[in-house]
Design a protein around this motif. Sequence first.
Motif, PDB file in Angstrom:
ATOM      1  N   GLU A 171      44.877  43.340  48.379  1.00 28.99           N
ATOM      2  CA  GLU A 171      43.594  43.322  47.675  1.00 28.99           C
ATOM      3  C   GLU A 171      43.757  43.132  46.177  1.00 28.99           C
ATOM      4  N   GLU A 172      44.789  43.722  45.577  1.00 34.76           N
ATOM      5  CA  GLU A 172      44.986  43.572  44.142  1.00 34.76           C
ATOM      6  C   GLU A 172      45.234  42.107  43.782  1.00 34.76           C
ATOM      7  N   GLU A 173      45.985  41.409  44.610  1.00 32.46           N
ATOM      8  CA  GLU A 173      46.214  39.988  44.372  1.00 32.46           C
ATOM      9  C   GLU A 173      44.913  39.197  44.516  1.00 32.46           C
ATOM     10  N   LEU A 174      44.162  39.479  45.561  1.00 33.45           N
ATOM     11  CA  LEU A 174      42.917  38.750  45.803  1.00 33.45           C
ATOM     12  C   LEU A 174      41.902  38.985  44.687  1.00 33.45           C
ATOM     13  N   LYS A 175      41.849  40.195  44.163  1.00 35.56           N
ATOM     14  CA  LYS A 175      40.947  40.493  43.052  1.00 35.56           C
ATOM     15  C   LYS A 175      41.261  39.637  41.832  1.00 35.56           C
ATOM     16  N   ARG A 176      42.542  39.343  41.644  1.00 41.97           N
ATOM     17  CA  ARG A 176      42.987  38.587  40.467  1.00 41.97           C
ATOM     18  C   ARG A 176      42.695  37.088  40.593  1.00 41.97           C
ATOM     19  N   ASN A 177      42.383  36.621  41.789  1.00 40.81           N
ATOM     20  CA  ASN A 177      42.211  35.189  42.029  1.00 40.81           C
ATOM     21  C   ASN A 177      40.832  34.733  41.549  1.00 40.81           C
ATOM     22  N   SER A 178      40.814  34.064  40.408  1.00 39.41           N
ATOM     23  CA  SER A 178      39.549  33.659  39.787  1.00 39.41           C
ATOM     24  C   SER A 178      38.859  32.521  40.523  1.00 39.41           C
TER      25      SER A 178
END
Length: 301
Positions: A167-174
């Motif tokens: 989830e932390e990676e997905l949150k960062r994906n603009s």
Amino acid sequence: MILSTRRVFGSTPPTARRRLLRATQRAHVSHPGDQVAAFHRRKIVTAAPFIVPMLLAGGRSMASTVSSYPEKAEDVLVNPKFPEAWPYGPEAFQRYDESPDSQFYGEPRFVTHIDDMAIKALTEFYETSFPKSGTPGTALLDMCSSWISHYPKGYKADRISGAGMNEEELKRNSALTDYVVQDLNENPLLPYEDNTFDVVTNAVSIDYMNKPLEVMKEVHRVLKPGGLAIMSFSNRCFPTKAVAVWTSTGDLDHIWIVGSYFHYAGGFEPPMAKEITKKGLLGRTGDPMYVVCSRKQNVDL
């Protein structure tokens, strides 16, 4: 050659099964969660450049027919001669590390898994393949997504969904307008309605899937009629998490394997392959980069 001359898919002899698993063991690292140690080039472990069809044919020698085997990525799927039935047994999708993927991907990895030249090649391929930026009603799905999707800079669509493990990676994906955390190796059913997306992408992750047929059927289901699926891959991976059929074969085999996933899922046009590896100064190449893509048939057969 490390593989038995007997058939290694389907009803696999114990010796061949052990050899398939040893192919992944050779690439084992002491700490799979370490971003630097675990992520490196996978070594080719087969002597033959294109071995899967030979194995599926019962292990007959290629000596008399080697000239008929493809030498270029683009030729692999021209006449792939897929067997009538799904040719892979469960052992083909075994991995050296069978611990839950949720553990392996539990910590975010804000790194790129292919080099800059390969990223550029993939982005340029996307740019020529996607619907025009800003086209009303366009929806894309980045499957096995992370903090970056390698989509063209500034690309706009009504919806860009991501399905990934962290989830932390997905949150960062603009690039994403929405995301879902899902382990496709545990649950291959995509949480989207039928006929939702114009494009489904999967970048350098097809080699980790232990239920590829189920996943590709889901890709077909969520694509709009005529929608495009793009599977891209290199020769880099987390070797302990890649499936045995991948770590025991080479680049041209990988094209054939991914093409077979489309074929057996059904409802796709014949898949096409392309090598998009970039060359830089003095002929230096980036990470080898390949795409296999197909469109959902407009009328399900």
